[in-house]
Design a protein around this motif. Structure first.
Motif, PDB file in Angstrom:
ATOM      1  N   ALA A   1       0.832  -1.200   0.000  1.00 18.85           N
ATOM      2  CA  ALA A   1       0.000   0.000   0.000  1.00 18.85           C
ATOM      3  C   ALA A   1       0.866   1.250   0.000  1.00 18.85           C
ATOM      4  O   ALA A   1       0.599   2.203  -0.745  1.00 18.85           O
ATOM      5  N   ILE A   2       1.932   1.254   0.793  1.00 19.07           N
ATOM      6  CA  ILE A   2       2.829   2.410   0.846  1.00 19.07           C
ATOM      7  C   ILE A   2       3.523   2.597  -0.493  1.00 19.07           C
ATOM      8  O   ILE A   2       3.590   3.714  -1.034  1.00 19.07           O
ATOM      9  N   LYS A   3       4.020   1.500  -1.058  1.00 18.30           N
ATOM     10  CA  LYS A   3       4.712   1.589  -2.349  1.00 18.30           C
ATOM     11  C   LYS A   3       3.769   2.067  -3.449  1.00 18.30           C
ATOM     12  O   LYS A   3       4.121   2.917  -4.269  1.00 18.30           O
ATOM     13  N   ALA A   4       2.560   1.525  -3.476  1.00 16.96           N
ATOM     14  CA  ALA A   4       1.610   1.891  -4.527  1.00 16.96           C
ATOM     15  C   ALA A   4       1.175   3.354  -4.376  1.00 16.96           C
ATOM     16  O   ALA A   4       1.083   4.083  -5.371  1.00 16.96           O
ATOM     17  N   LEU A   5       0.944   3.798  -3.138  1.00 15.59           N
ATOM     18  CA  LEU A   5       0.544   5.187  -2.926  1.00 15.59           C
ATOM     19  C   LEU A   5       1.673   6.139  -3.312  1.00 15.59           C
ATOM     20  O   LEU A   5       1.431   7.170  -3.942  1.00 15.59           O
ATOM     21  N   ALA A   6       2.906   5.777  -2.967  1.00 13.36           N
ATOM     22  CA  ALA A   6       4.043   6.628  -3.325  1.00 13.36           C
ATOM     23  C   ALA A   6       4.206   6.702  -4.835  1.00 13.36           C
ATOM     24  O   ALA A   6       4.502   7.773  -5.389  1.00 13.36           O
TER      25      ALA A   6
END
Length: 154
Positions: free
Chosen positions: A31-36
């Motif tokens: 989720a963090i990678k995709a949002l970034a």
């Protein structure tokens, strides 16, 4: 939420549906990678937004639990996400019990589940297991052959 850098954009907890689904499935790293990647922000900023969403979600869940608890007459302190689950005090009372590993506990719970399903279906275990019947038949055949050979050659 307190924002330490006044020049940056305010932190908004509004997230895309894909990210929300990843958070609900506890896939926080993705989720963090995709949002970034989606919003072209740093990983730290993405983590801050996801943490803000998680805390907001937990607050909403706690409020729902509190309203349900008050309707049912349960005190609000009895239901909380912040507390650790209480351990059973029975473990201190029983001294001779052998503690099992999690794998053994999983196997035992699986065995209990299968046994309860079979009981619900009305299945009755045979008196003699299948492998014991096979061994008995092999022993009888061998004894019969031995007796025949002893009578012929003896």
């Amino acid at each position: 939420m307190f924002n330490s850098d006044p020049n940056s954009k305010p932190v908004s907890a509004k997230l895309p549906k894909e990210i929300i689904m990843m958070i609900e499935k506890n896939n926080l790293v993705m989720a963090i990678k995709a949002l970034a990647a989606d919003e072209n922000i740093s990983m730290d900023a993405a983590k801050i937004r996801i943490d803000a969403y998680e805390t907001e979600l937990k607050v909403k869940q706690q409020q729902k639990l509190n309203t349900i608890a008050t309707k049912q007459g349960i005190p609000n302190g009895a239901i909380s996400f912040d507390r650790e689950p209480a351990e059973d005090s029975n473990e201190r009372l029983i001294k001779n019990r052998v503690k099992t590993t999690p794998e053994e506990q999983n196997f035992k719970s699986l065995q209990r589940g299968v046994d309860s399903q079979l009981n619900n279906l009305g299945y009755k275990k045979p008196l003699v297991p299948y492998w014991a019947k096979r061994l008995l038949i092999i022993a009888i055949v061998m004894a019969g052959l031995f007796w025949i050979l002893w009578r012929v050659f003896g």
